[in-house]
Design an enzyme around this catalytic site. Sequence first.
Site, PDB file in Angstrom:
ATOM      1  N   PHE A 127       5.602  -5.500  74.036  1.00  0.00           N
ATOM      2  CA  PHE A 127       4.869  -6.748  74.256  1.00  0.00           C
ATOM      3  C   PHE A 127       5.707  -7.674  75.157  1.00  0.00           C
ATOM      4  O   PHE A 127       6.929  -7.727  75.031  1.00  0.00           O
ATOM      5  CB  PHE A 127       4.633  -7.400  72.890  1.00  0.00           C
ATOM      6  CG  PHE A 127       3.685  -8.550  72.897  1.00  0.00           C
ATOM      7  CD1 PHE A 127       2.316  -8.342  72.961  1.00  0.00           C
ATOM      8  CD2 PHE A 127       4.161  -9.855  72.833  1.00  0.00           C
ATOM      9  CE1 PHE A 127       1.444  -9.408  72.958  1.00  0.00           C
ATOM     10  CE2 PHE A 127       3.285 -10.934  72.830  1.00  0.00           C
ATOM     11  CZ  PHE A 127       1.927 -10.706  72.893  1.00  0.00           C
ATOM     12  N   ASP A 204      10.073  -4.786  65.562  1.00  0.00           N
ATOM     13  CA  ASP A 204       9.025  -5.780  65.692  1.00  0.00           C
ATOM     14  C   ASP A 204       7.804  -5.221  64.958  1.00  0.00           C
ATOM     15  O   ASP A 204       7.247  -4.200  65.365  1.00  0.00           O
ATOM     16  CB  ASP A 204       8.720  -6.030  67.181  1.00  0.00           C
ATOM     17  CG  ASP A 204       7.675  -7.109  67.369  1.00  0.00           C
ATOM     18  OD1 ASP A 204       6.785  -7.226  66.511  1.00  0.00           O
ATOM     19  OD2 ASP A 204       7.735  -7.823  68.390  1.00  0.00           O
ATOM     20  N   TYR A 229      -0.270 -13.967  61.903  1.00  0.00           N
ATOM     21  CA  TYR A 229      -1.653 -14.366  62.213  1.00  0.00           C
ATOM     22  C   TYR A 229      -2.511 -13.187  62.636  1.00  0.00           C
ATOM     23  O   TYR A 229      -3.649 -13.361  63.006  1.00  0.00           O
ATOM     24  CB  TYR A 229      -1.688 -15.464  63.282  1.00  0.00           C
ATOM     25  CG  TYR A 229      -0.858 -15.179  64.515  1.00  0.00           C
ATOM     26  CD1 TYR A 229      -1.329 -14.322  65.501  1.00  0.00           C
ATOM     27  CD2 TYR A 229       0.392 -15.773  64.688  1.00  0.00           C
ATOM     28  CE1 TYR A 229      -0.564 -14.056  66.623  1.00  0.00           C
ATOM     29  CE2 TYR A 229       1.160 -15.511  65.798  1.00  0.00           C
ATOM     30  CZ  TYR A 229       0.681 -14.656  66.764  1.00  0.00           C
ATOM     31  OH  TYR A 229       1.441 -14.379  67.869  1.00  0.00           O
ATOM     32  N   LYS A 230      -1.938 -11.959  62.598  1.00  0.00           N
ATOM     33  CA  LYS A 230      -2.727 -10.767  62.941  1.00  0.00           C
ATOM     34  C   LYS A 230      -3.320 -10.208  61.640  1.00  0.00           C
ATOM     35  O   LYS A 230      -4.198 -10.832  61.070  1.00  0.00           O
ATOM     36  CB  LYS A 230      -1.854  -9.802  63.721  1.00  0.00           C
ATOM     37  CG  LYS A 230      -1.506 -10.416  65.096  1.00  0.00           C
ATOM     38  CD  LYS A 230      -0.502  -9.643  65.907  1.00  0.00           C
ATOM     39  CE  LYS A 230      -0.284 -10.370  67.247  1.00  0.00           C
ATOM     40  NZ  LYS A 230       0.886  -9.907  67.962  1.00  0.00           N
ATOM     41  N   ARG A 378      -9.324  -3.141  73.593  1.00  0.00           N
ATOM     42  CA  ARG A 378      -8.583  -2.823  72.384  1.00  0.00           C
ATOM     43  C   ARG A 378      -9.468  -3.151  71.188  1.00  0.00           C
ATOM     44  O   ARG A 378      -9.931  -4.272  71.035  1.00  0.00           O
ATOM     45  CB  ARG A 378      -7.303  -3.670  72.365  1.00  0.00           C
ATOM     46  CG  ARG A 378      -6.234  -3.138  71.457  1.00  0.00           C
ATOM     47  CD  ARG A 378      -4.959  -3.913  71.621  1.00  0.00           C
ATOM     48  NE  ARG A 378      -5.147  -5.344  71.301  1.00  0.00           N
ATOM     49  CZ  ARG A 378      -4.145  -6.185  71.052  1.00  0.00           C
ATOM     50  NH1 ARG A 378      -2.901  -5.770  71.115  1.00  0.00           N
ATOM     51  NH2 ARG A 378      -4.383  -7.439  70.767  1.00  0.00           N
TER      52      ARG A 378
HETATM   53  C1  LIG Z   1       1.627 -10.838  68.778  1.00  0.00           C
HETATM   54  C2  LIG Z   1       2.991 -10.375  69.139  1.00  0.00           C
HETATM   55  C3  LIG Z   1       4.028 -11.287  69.385  1.00  0.00           C
HETATM   56  C4  LIG Z   1       3.725 -12.759  69.335  1.00  0.00           C
HETATM   57  O1  LIG Z   1       4.815 -13.583  69.436  1.00  0.00           O
HETATM   58  P1  LIG Z   1       4.602 -15.151  69.169  1.00  0.00           P
HETATM   59  O2  LIG Z   1       5.950 -15.720  69.270  1.00  0.00           O
HETATM   60  O3  LIG Z   1       3.966 -15.285  67.826  1.00  0.00           O
HETATM   61  O4  LIG Z   1       3.669 -15.677  70.199  1.00  0.00           O
HETATM   62  C5  LIG Z   1       5.284 -10.797  69.656  1.00  0.00           C
HETATM   63  N1  LIG Z   1       5.533  -9.456  69.722  1.00  0.00           N
HETATM   64  C6  LIG Z   1       4.546  -8.560  69.501  1.00  0.00           C
HETATM   65  C7  LIG Z   1       4.835  -7.102  69.553  1.00  0.00           C
HETATM   66  C8  LIG Z   1       3.249  -8.983  69.222  1.00  0.00           C
HETATM   67  O5  LIG Z   1       2.277  -8.101  69.016  1.00  0.00           O
END
Ligand SMILES: *Cc1c(COP(=O)(O)O)cnc(C)c1O
Length: 406
Positions: A127, A204, A229-230, A378
């Site tokens: 990401f 992560d 939040y997911k 997705r």
């Molecule tokens: C959603 C997501 C993030 C989000 O990071 P935020 O700091 O909450 O914006 C980070 N890494 C991965 C792999 C994600 O899927």
Amino acid sequence: MTERCSARALDAADPLAPFRGRFLDPGPSVVAYLDGNSLGRPLAETGAHLWSFVAREWGDRLIRAWDESWMDFPFRLGDRLGEVCLGAAAGQCVVADSTSVLIYKLLRAALAAAPERDEIVMSRGDFPTDRYLAEGVAAETGARIVWLEPSMDGGVSVESVAEVVGERTAVVLLSHIAYRSGFLADAPAITAAAHATGARVIWDLCHSVGAVPMSLDAWEVDYAVGCTYKYLNGGPGAPAFAYVAARHQDSFQQPLSGWMGAADPFAMTSPYAPAAGMRRLLTGTPPILAMQPLVEMVAMIAEAGIDAIRAKSVMLTERAIELSDELLAPFGVRLSSPRDAAQRGGHVTIDHPAFEEVTLQLWEQGVIPDFRPPDGIRLGLSPLSTSFAELDLGIEAIREALAARA
Ligand SMILES: *Cc1c(COP(=O)(O)O)cnc(C)c1O
């Protein structure tokens, strides 16, 4: 047509189906929500819980609530999350900050713990925020990033990690589930491969927490981070969580030394001395209000059971692939996720050159997946809130959109 169970029959037989009724009804503008892995839906109870928090804790206890419960709340909630979702014993998790900020803290701490090592191993498929933060940390510390290059529809294998880790590797930062392909990495084996060379790992867990079972303690993971939040439905911008194995806490060096992570925040002394245990991960005042929706959600995952959640998740993604093969592949749609359920998380990505425009059209119809460049839709299938009927509606809407263009 192959013989396939109807979505209605699958929903009727689904032991988790009753949980769907506990989410807030989105109303007629949503036909099929297929993005619970990007922003989970709220529980119906969340509004009342928030109001009760405002009235009773904030409104009535006021500043006294910090002493009475808030100072420990990020750790109590972290412990519960660790127990229910992470396979982590108490005292190793905290809820605070955003995932991005926590990645920064963990990367810096991992590098500080190995001053003779100067490489960070990560994946080009990670990401963006993970990559950007590592680039920033590398620029700040002089560390070098070693990039793995997995295929677009796959992810990072144990072999590919074993090939690049060595005596210069300080830390391996990887996603447990790849955000685009949904590839589920073999976290215990990759952790062991890194450890064999003396390197540490940061996992992560953003796309795996709440969707797949995990055992961070048993896997001997060093550090982990994830957002809430997911699949945890904590709400937009809900704070993230971090895990630091007990054995690394005493030497954990916090790069953002703030008063809330200090040994005695209210002594107002100088200089900074870190608190014992996970408290030293804090920087400023933790967002207690924003953590409230997680209380019910973690309780609900405990009630449903993470193994049952994973079982439904596999059924949903299997069906998504089956339907896509049968109804969408004739229009040139390609699967960009692993076919083997053991290597796949809770979402499925399909590619087609028209998908950017198709996604806009779908959103107007109330069918809501998300678009991931260059040409992926997705399908996020959140086991507690997504029904099989919803999935079928979504695939049918994509088929119709493609048929109208053909
Ligand atoms: C959603 C997501 C993030 C989000 O990071 P935020 O700091 O909450 O914006 C980070 N890494 C991965 C792999 C994600 O899927």
